[in-house]
Scaffold this active site. Structure first.
Site, PDB file in Angstrom:
ATOM      1  N   TYR A 427       0.821  -1.227   0.000  1.00 12.65           N
ATOM      2  CA  TYR A 427       0.000   0.000   0.000  1.00 12.65           C
ATOM      3  C   TYR A 427       0.850   1.269   0.000  1.00 12.65           C
ATOM      4  CZ  TYR A 427      -0.256  -0.244   5.282  1.00 12.65           C
ATOM      5  OH  TYR A 427      -0.032  -0.311   6.625  1.00 12.65           O
ATOM      6  N   GLU A 428       0.164   2.366  -0.219  1.00  9.57           N
ATOM      7  CA  GLU A 428       0.816   3.691  -0.315  1.00  9.57           C
ATOM      8  C   GLU A 428       1.846   3.705  -1.455  1.00  9.57           C
ATOM      9  OE1 GLU A 428      -0.680   5.925   1.693  1.00  9.57           O
ATOM     10  OE2 GLU A 428       0.427   7.384   0.493  1.00  9.57           O
TER      11      GLU A 428
END
Lengths: 583, 583
Positions: A427-428
């Site tokens: 993620y990110e």
């Protein structure tokens, strides 16, 4: 084997390495050793006593959707209240909105302890912190007054809504729409997925920040704007609902939701059609926070593995029994176990140093408007995020291996650390995207001046200590590694122009190469600080262990730079040789 | 994206590389291309149609203990019956006991497809196969007649009971006891843990092979004997019960049990107090089987990831749109995705070659009593087990990464492959133990003659093709890598005598160094075979892809040997610098 915050290591970085109390960054001079020790000890206490005992509970129970409302695991709400009541969610928020106005660096150090103890629970305040920052930077005075006090205190929590079922990285494909209304608000319609803290039972309201396309913005990412879409408007439900809570590999205590927006009322945050830019403002902090998760979970996994290795009796040391009265020696006598533990701790301590340095650069950029620091930290961010989460996961896997078969059983903590750590690579911005950002953008940003500044720092660090022979294991290895990084950069320059694939085929290797150089730079700085402290009569046991751990990293890990360079220099030819249909 | 058995790759190894139908190993001459193609196609069919659809079911449901009996996931029993009824469990069992008498190599190739499709389900027959072999080698005529037909058909299944709560690797600490009875049987009492297929509902009886200490054998592992302890004796329950089914990180469909033996009736298998030796007889096959799991799960993960990368549209190729009519290009256009897929396939194909070669060496050893092959395969086994499971797990992680956020969600297959693959690094001797076995024992076994024979083979492979310039990318890299392996061996010889830790601190690195050299040797052989087939007018698409995949491995992966050597040559100093209490 409960988690204990490594306060002495943290203090060493803040005061011996970063020397914060004599720094010129506004607010740093207030941070004397006694003050930061008190903050970190207290944070460590809540981490150990309140958060850590709930880590396995959150993993086992997970979050459930009941009648449209998400229920968090037993005990999460009380623990979240404890964080909130202790002011831990507002350390670096502005005093005018109820925060304590402390530097981002202190927020980061505290955050490490909370993440190590319970990554999933801490995500609720992490996302809220992101929403706070977005509104603090881009909000109107009215929006700030309305949302920031509640977000600072976590009475309300926040979310970030970017991903849709068919698009994650490629936000130009976005389908969520925002229709302007006569009263200046918008009606937001669409489906967002992977929304952390999308719904839960620990706050009075949830403030969704939603990327959507408003009319007139054109194709691709250009038409995207950012909207504030609260779950409740006053006491009334907005048109926002939870479609599903995902069943994930890890961070079960964190509610990852499918969010449906059905003509939900939202208000523009920042400029129309400048939503991507608004998101990018928060990106450095968000990605540093994920890089921190990478090593923070590895730290917790390491502590548990080291404890197991000291206690578990199995086999005998090859050099003679270490525990002759007992039926066997502890695992820790075996060189391969020791190697694994040294891998883990030398990575964690280096990554902590890099993260704190990055946080201090963010403080310097924000509090002093220093463009050079902003440029440098932008260069470091993909490394902090990508390298630290890749390695953090690997180290959690190594920690699990120390437990033998017991590490595979969910009664013990090792598996959860591995499963939780895995998400930070994704993620990110998945780590492949971090590598692309580094090689395709950050290296050449502002004419390449930030990477040149980085090399200058490395060079200064290598040449400043020729007189002290104790520094040689550090400076020699760092010099060699930085030359390999320069050679990789030269290869990209020489080949990337005519064939961009030749650079991108080596992007992940470059991310790791630079990650090791950063670790080498950190260890060289830590070694210098440790020697200075040692010569001044500091805690010899602690400082000698620091030096030994650093020498391990330089000897055993830094040579990976040569492998990454060798791979990079093979270019794209073997990587792209097969046609897509051959796979 | 259902799993498909890579029959063309398997056939290429059997016929172009190993050239089995012209081999002098008894039984191999019967294996013409048509026969093995038919077997592998049929195995692939049952893998795709029967086993693969149950893989996610097994993961989601797991095994449960109900009133003392373990229930397997829905559909497992029918699938197990299909395996049994198709004769798939008895391929290499002796015809006199109902088997088909095929070589172990064919068993292994078939097994690959079954493991790729459903690792957990296939464990029931894997353990049974181990029990069959133990009784076939060490059993009395009566024991063979009683157990082998039922085990060959899997009407009865088998288990191996070694580990106890306080001892796994260090079996000398074992507490389970066997008391001799007047009738020649024993009463076995103790608790064993991590017993795969310890209980389940898919067979009429379960034959436990149990290591226990019988009186008079002395201390440590010397007093250990091996016993046959059936769950049922006739229709009567024996004193064996399930204490618990473990909740594990993966292979949920495989019942991992705590087994309690309370004066259970058992019969000695093989010689009294020679239980460890009896276990070691089976070790090569058992460990090869786990090494096979390492790459077989990676193959399944690769197939799923490659399918996703071809279908999922995200971003544009940097060299210009590849799918201009569509909203975006497929993931597979991106060099870093391609790099990851090439890592995966080049490892899997190399590991398959090494595993099949190892299986053929076992056939040569068993069917011809060839001591050189037995020695060579004993040297290779820790590499096949340790390197292939470490890399197989890493590759499953890389496959998961291709899926982005979707890879972390349990609706998709990627997470299960990672969680399942993880156990192979641990069981059947954790990989640190494999490295210890390799460096501490196998390298010097029989005066080091097996490793010298290995080097001779590598040398012959490098020098035999100087005339063909197409072989250069292979032979050049292999030569360099094998020199690095020799240098590592020299370091151990020069330093290990005075300080054994200096060798053991490098044991895991050596295992990986040798693993890469083995892969390089396999790729060089495959390249030679592919070129020969190509020049003879073989399938150009397949053979060119094989060569391109091999060139990738040689260029991108073989340089890891240099890193491992560099680490090895730092010895034990930095590894053992800290005292145990400093961790």
């Amino acid at each position: 084997m409960t988690y204990r915050a490594p306060v002495q290591d943290m203090q060493f970085l803040l005061h011996q390495v970063l020397q914060i109390s004599t720094s010129d960054i506004p607010g740093y001079a207030d941070l004397d050793e006694g003050f930061t020790a008190a903050v970190l000890e207290e944070a460590g206490k809540i981490a150990t006593d309140v958060l850590a005992p709930l880590n396995a509970v959150g993993d086992a129970e997970g979050c459930t959707l009941e009648n449209g409302v998400v229920r968090t695991p037993k005990g999460f709400k009380a623990a979240f209240n404890a964080l909130r009541d202790g002011g831990w969610t507002a350390l670096d928020c502005a005093p005018e909105f109820g925060g304590q106005g402390l530097p981002y660096l202190i927020h980061s150090a505290v955050n490490e302890a909370l993440v190590s103890a319970n990554m999933a629970l801490n995500m609720y305040q992490g996302l809220t912190h992101g929403a706070y920052s977005a509104i603090a930077v881009h909000g109107s005075a009215e929006q700030k007054a309305m949302y920031l006090p509640k977000l600072a205190s976590c009475e309300w929590t926040g979310t970030m809504n970017l991903t849709e079922p068919h698009c994650g990285t490629d936000l130009g494909l976005m389908r969520t729409r925002a229709e302007p209304q006569a009263d200046g608000s918008y009606k937001v319609t669409g489906t967002k997925i992977f929304i952390s803290a999308g719904d839960h039972d620990m706050a009075d309201n949830i403030i969704h920040l939603v990327l959507a396309k408003a009319p007139g913005g054109g194709e691709g990412t250009k038409g995207i704007s950012l909207f504030i879409v609260p779950k409740l408007i006053g006491d009334a439900r907005n048109g926002v609902s939870v479609g599903k809570v995902e069943h994930k590999m890890g961070i079960h205590g964190s509610a990852t939701c499918v969010m449906n927006f059905d003509g939900a009322t939202g208000w523009l945050l920042g400029d129309l059609h400048k939503g991507m830019r608004a998101m990018f403002t928060m990106m450095n902090e968000a990605r540093l926070g994920v890089g921190l998760q990478g090593y923070a979970v590895a730290e917790a996994a390491y502590q548990a593995a080291a404890g197991y290795a000291r206690d578990r009796l199995q086999g005998r040391a090859i050099t003679g029994a270490a525990n002759p009265q007992g039926p066997a020696d502890p695992l820790i006598v075996h060189p391969d176990i020791r190697r694994s533990l040294m891998d883990q701790r030398s990575f964690v301590e280096g990554a902590r140093a890099l993260t704190y340095w990055g946080a201090s650069l963010i403080d310097r950029a924000h509090r002093m408007g220093d463009a050079a620091s902003d440029g440098l930290v932008s260069l470091l961010i993909p490394v902090i995020k990508g390298f630290q989460t890749d390695m953090g996961f690997q180290m959690a896997v190594q920690a699990q291996q120390v437990w033998g078969g017991h590490g595979y059983i969910e009664d013990n903590p090792a598996s959860q650390f591995v499963r939780d750590a895995r998400i930070a690579m994704i993620y990110e911005g998945a780590n492949g995207v971090q590598a692309l950002d580094l090689v395709g953008r950050k290296l050449t940003q502002d004419g390449g001046k930030h990477v040149l500044a980085f090399f200058d720092m490395v060079k200064a660090e290598c040449t400043g200590h020729d007189a002290d022979p104790r520094m040689e294991p550090f400076t020699k290895a760092l010099k060699a590694a930085s030359k390999q990084m320069q050679a990789a950069g030269m290869f990209f320059m020489a080949n990337g122009m005519k064939n961009p694939n030749a650079a991108l085929a080596g992007s992940s290797d470059f991310l790791h190469l630079m990650g090791h150089v950063c670790m080498g730079l950190m260890w060289t700085r830590m070694a210098r600080a440790a020697l200075t402290a040692l010569d001044a009569g500091g805690d010899a046991g602690f400082l000698q262990a620091k030096l030994a751990t650093g020498r391990y990293y330089m000897a055993r890990q830094l040579p990976a730079c040569g492998l990454h360079l060798a791979r990079i220099e093979t270019g794209a030819e073997t990587v792209m040789a097969l046609e897509p249909q051959a796979f």
